[in-house]
Scaffold this motif. Structure first.
Motif, mmCIF file in Angstrom:
data_model
loop_
_atom_site.group_PDB
_atom_site.id
_atom_site.type_symbol
_atom_site.label_atom_id
_atom_site.label_comp_id
_atom_site.label_asym_id
_atom_site.label_seq_id
_atom_site.Cartn_x
_atom_site.Cartn_y
_atom_site.Cartn_z
ATOM 1 N N ARG A 3 0.918 -1.306 0.100
ATOM 2 C CA ARG A 3 0.016 -0.101 -0.205
ATOM 3 C C ARG A 3 1.001 1.261 -0.051
ATOM 4 O O ARG A 3 1.934 1.383 0.425
ATOM 5 N N ARG A 4 0.338 2.240 -0.443
ATOM 6 C CA ARG A 4 1.345 3.627 -0.539
ATOM 7 C C ARG A 4 0.065 4.802 -0.668
ATOM 8 O O ARG A 4 -0.843 4.638 -1.161
ATOM 9 N N TRP A 5 0.625 5.963 0.052
ATOM 10 C CA TRP A 5 -0.264 7.227 -0.286
ATOM 11 C C TRP A 5 0.300 7.895 -1.633
ATOM 12 O O TRP A 5 1.216 7.969 -1.977
ATOM 13 N N THR A 6 -0.950 8.628 -2.165
ATOM 14 C CA THR A 6 -1.067 9.073 -3.368
ATOM 15 C C THR A 6 -1.628 10.297 -3.572
ATOM 16 O O THR A 6 -2.995 10.093 -2.992
ATOM 17 N N ALA A 7 -1.085 11.328 -4.179
ATOM 18 C CA ALA A 7 -1.906 12.445 -4.553
ATOM 19 C C ALA A 7 -2.748 12.629 -5.838
ATOM 20 O O ALA A 7 -1.836 12.458 -6.606
ATOM 21 N N SER A 8 -3.955 12.214 -6.026
ATOM 22 C CA SER A 8 -4.370 12.039 -7.354
ATOM 23 C C SER A 8 -4.728 13.349 -8.067
ATOM 24 O O SER A 8 -5.064 13.583 -9.060
ATOM 25 N N PRO A 10 -4.812 18.122 -6.883
ATOM 26 C CA PRO A 10 -4.013 19.078 -6.008
ATOM 27 C C PRO A 10 -5.149 18.846 -4.712
ATOM 28 O O PRO A 10 -6.201 18.876 -4.965
ATOM 29 N N GLY A 11 -4.409 19.216 -3.616
ATOM 30 C CA GLY A 11 -5.091 19.301 -2.202
ATOM 31 C C GLY A 11 -4.331 18.762 -1.306
ATOM 32 O O GLY A 11 -2.918 18.398 -1.526
ATOM 33 N N GLY A 12 -4.735 18.985 0.122
ATOM 34 C CA GLY A 12 -3.769 18.694 1.207
ATOM 35 C C GLY A 12 -3.850 17.156 1.540
ATOM 36 O O GLY A 12 -4.554 16.249 0.695
ATOM 37 N N PRO A 13 -3.197 16.725 2.537
ATOM 38 C CA PRO A 13 -2.946 15.251 3.018
ATOM 39 C C PRO A 13 -4.329 14.700 3.278
ATOM 40 O O PRO A 13 -4.343 13.272 2.918
ATOM 41 N N ASP A 14 -5.156 15.464 3.503
ATOM 42 C CA ASP A 14 -6.565 14.921 3.944
ATOM 43 C C ASP A 14 -7.115 14.334 2.623
ATOM 44 O O ASP A 14 -8.336 13.459 2.665
ATOM 45 N N THR A 15 -6.883 14.737 1.437
ATOM 46 C CA THR A 15 -7.518 14.379 0.210
ATOM 47 C C THR A 15 -6.555 13.348 -0.258
ATOM 48 O O THR A 15 -7.075 12.743 -1.415
ATOM 49 N N TRP A 16 -5.594 12.949 0.068
ATOM 50 C CA TRP A 16 -4.589 11.855 -0.582
ATOM 51 C C TRP A 16 -5.262 10.533 -0.359
ATOM 52 O O TRP A 16 -6.223 10.152 0.634
ATOM 53 N N GLU A 17 -4.948 9.431 -1.036
ATOM 54 C CA GLU A 17 -5.437 8.154 -1.031
ATOM 55 C C GLU A 17 -4.050 7.337 -0.558
ATOM 56 O O GLU A 17 -3.233 7.154 -1.027
ATOM 57 N N PHE A 18 -5.022 6.255 0.402
ATOM 58 C CA PHE A 18 -3.816 5.120 0.898
ATOM 59 C C PHE A 18 -4.142 3.720 0.235
ATOM 60 O O PHE A 18 -5.472 3.317 0.736
ATOM 61 N N ALA A 19 -4.133 3.424 -0.626
ATOM 62 C CA ALA A 19 -4.526 2.380 -1.444
ATOM 63 C C ALA A 19 -3.287 1.140 -2.084
ATOM 64 O O ALA A 19 -2.317 1.560 -1.891
ATOM 65 N N GLU A 20 -3.986 -0.053 -2.201
ATOM 66 C CA GLU A 20 -3.037 -0.951 -2.522
ATOM 67 C C GLU A 20 -2.559 -0.707 -4.039
ATOM 68 O O GLU A 20 -3.007 -0.095 -4.762
ATOM 69 N N TYR A 21 -1.447 -1.272 -4.217
ATOM 70 C CA TYR A 21 -0.737 -1.144 -5.605
ATOM 71 C C TYR A 21 0.270 -2.333 -5.860
ATOM 72 O O TYR A 21 0.714 -2.969 -4.887
ATOM 73 N N ASP A 22 0.465 -2.672 -7.060
ATOM 74 C CA ASP A 22 1.452 -3.399 -7.505
ATOM 75 C C ASP A 22 2.868 -2.941 -7.480
ATOM 76 O O ASP A 22 3.107 -2.022 -8.188
ATOM 77 N N VAL A 23 3.778 -3.726 -6.517
ATOM 78 C CA VAL A 23 5.267 -3.056 -6.598
ATOM 79 C C VAL A 23 5.866 -3.879 -7.776
ATOM 80 O O VAL A 23 5.971 -4.974 -7.885
ATOM 81 N N ARG A 282 8.481 12.115 17.173
ATOM 82 C CA ARG A 282 7.080 10.966 17.377
ATOM 83 C C ARG A 282 7.130 10.076 16.168
ATOM 84 O O ARG A 282 7.607 10.505 15.299
ATOM 85 N N THR A 283 6.614 9.142 16.253
ATOM 86 C CA THR A 283 6.218 8.273 15.241
ATOM 87 C C THR A 283 4.788 8.026 15.144
ATOM 88 O O THR A 283 3.998 8.177 16.068
ATOM 89 N N PHE A 284 4.374 7.778 14.081
ATOM 90 C CA PHE A 284 2.822 7.368 13.509
ATOM 91 C C PHE A 284 2.604 6.252 12.761
ATOM 92 O O PHE A 284 3.637 5.893 11.732
ATOM 93 N N PRO A 285 1.824 5.502 12.809
ATOM 94 C CA PRO A 285 1.384 4.472 11.799
ATOM 95 C C PRO A 285 1.438 5.169 10.382
ATOM 96 O O PRO A 285 0.888 6.384 10.065
ATOM 97 N N LEU A 286 1.700 4.167 9.524
ATOM 98 C CA LEU A 286 1.751 4.741 8.119
ATOM 99 C C LEU A 286 0.498 5.115 7.669
ATOM 100 O O LEU A 286 0.353 6.329 6.978
ATOM 101 N N ALA A 287 -0.617 4.650 8.013
ATOM 102 C CA ALA A 287 -1.916 4.687 7.738
ATOM 103 C C ALA A 287 -2.289 6.122 8.164
ATOM 104 O O ALA A 287 -3.474 6.712 7.855
ATOM 105 N N ASP A 288 -1.701 6.582 9.357
ATOM 106 C CA ASP A 288 -2.089 7.928 9.811
ATOM 107 C C ASP A 288 -1.013 9.104 9.391
ATOM 108 O O ASP A 288 -1.106 10.271 9.867
ATOM 109 N N ALA A 289 -0.734 9.006 8.137
ATOM 110 C CA ALA A 289 0.146 9.787 7.513
ATOM 111 C C ALA A 289 -0.488 11.548 7.609
ATOM 112 O O ALA A 289 0.243 12.368 8.035
ATOM 113 N N PRO A 290 -1.721 11.698 7.366
ATOM 114 C CA PRO A 290 -2.331 13.074 7.247
ATOM 115 C C PRO A 290 -2.323 13.652 8.679
ATOM 116 O O PRO A 290 -1.783 14.811 8.934
#
Length: 309
Positions: A3-8, A10-23, A282-290
């Motif tokens: 999974r990875r974070w992607t901006a599809s 323009p917009g802030g982090p709350d508009t980004w997508e955390f989705a599955e992808y093929d490496v 501080r550390t955050f889970p990757l899912a909590d990037a925003p």
């Protein structure tokens, strides 16, 4: 699946997508890294907001992790590599991920003494700090001022300047004075009377000014303190740089990119030897990037932030 974070768009982090992808499988000159930590930097969201950005944009510039795949006949930036090796990758795209495939020349062996969290936050701030000292020609015995000395780049400047034998006066809020002292700087508060406080603290002429904050106060004070404008550099006040004839650097500039690429191995060696510390706030889970980026945007995290898949 990764999974990875992607901006599809323009917009802030709350508009980004955390989705599955093929490496992608690594080809010659590439390796695949299972990410153990991703560094968090203002550049991560500024990249999305830049004019002319092409979407979608995978987010994140620096990671640390474990090698899971190697392209045929491939070496990394520090030499030979094997599956299972711990590595650092910098100037990559898409670091906010659980796994990614990157150009092998962007990857270096991680020192055992360096945590994954620190390793993932070493090179963007460290290379920026190194370039600031380089372009202003700081040498042993000189007095310099660093604006924003308690921030990530400022803390790295303090440590690298100390290794050079320079004396650093660092501007900061009083609540951050202890951090400035810890890394070898002489703290002074910003605000009215700044120039006089810097001069009193330096006990000698200030010959270079390094600005990490970009405020008019920082630039104005630098111009008053430093006679030679070629020894004033900013990473955050490009408009003032053009207006006032001072230096501006940035990772997107070819000269800056070339310098920062060239200094990576040296910075890793310093960190591995304990001469360059990366404080982690501080550390955050990757899912909590925003949420991590909101924490960063508050302005005084007290150290670096790492995302942990």
């Amino acid at each position: 699946m990764a999974r990875r974070w992607t901006a599809s768009a323009p917009g802030g982090p709350d508009t980004w997508e955390f989705a599955e992808y093929d490496v992608p499988a690594p080809q010659t000159g590439e390796i695949t890294i299972l990410v153990r930590a991703a560094g968090v930097n203002p550049a991560d969201y500024k990249h999305v907001a830049r004019p002319g950005a092409t979407f979608p944009i995978p987010i994140g510039y620096e990671v640390s992790g474990v090698v899971t795949g190697i392209g045929p006949g491939t070496r990394i930036g520090s030499g030979t590599v094997e599956v299972g090796d711990e590595v650092i990758a910098f100037r990559v795209q898409g670091g906010y991920a659980t796994e990614l495939t990157v150009a092998a020349d962007k990857v270096f062996a991680k020192p055992e003494s360096l945590s994954f969290e620190a390793a993932a936050n070493l090179l963007l701030a460290g290379a920026t700090a190194s370039e600031m000292l380089h372009v202003t020609g700081v040498v042993t015995g000189e007095n310099i001022v660093v604006h924003g000395a308690s921030g990530a780049v400022g803390v790295s400047v303090l440590q690298q300047a100390r290794l050079l034998g320079a004396r650093v006066v660092g501007t900061a809020s009083p609540s951050s004075f202890e951090r400035v002292k810890r890394y070898g700087g002489i703290p002074v508060a910003y605000g009215p009377g700044l120039v006089d406080r810097v001069r009193d603290a330096a006990a000698g002429p200030i010959v270079a000014a390094l600005d990490t904050v970009g405020t008019d106060e920082a630039v104005d004070a630098s111009l008053e303190l430093v006679a030679d404008r070629s020894r004033i550099v900013t990473i955050a006040a490009q408009r003032r740089a053009a207006q006032d004839g001072i230096l501006a650097i940035g990772g997107a500039m070819p000269a800056s990119a070339a310098y920062r690429n060239g200094i990576r191995a040296h910075l890793i060696d310093l960190a591995g030897a304990g001469a360059l510390e990366v404080p982690i706030a501080r550390t955050f889970p990757l899912a909590d990037a925003p949420a991590a980026l909101r924490f960063l945007a508050e302005g005084h995290p007290g150290g670096k932030i790492a995302l942990l898949p």
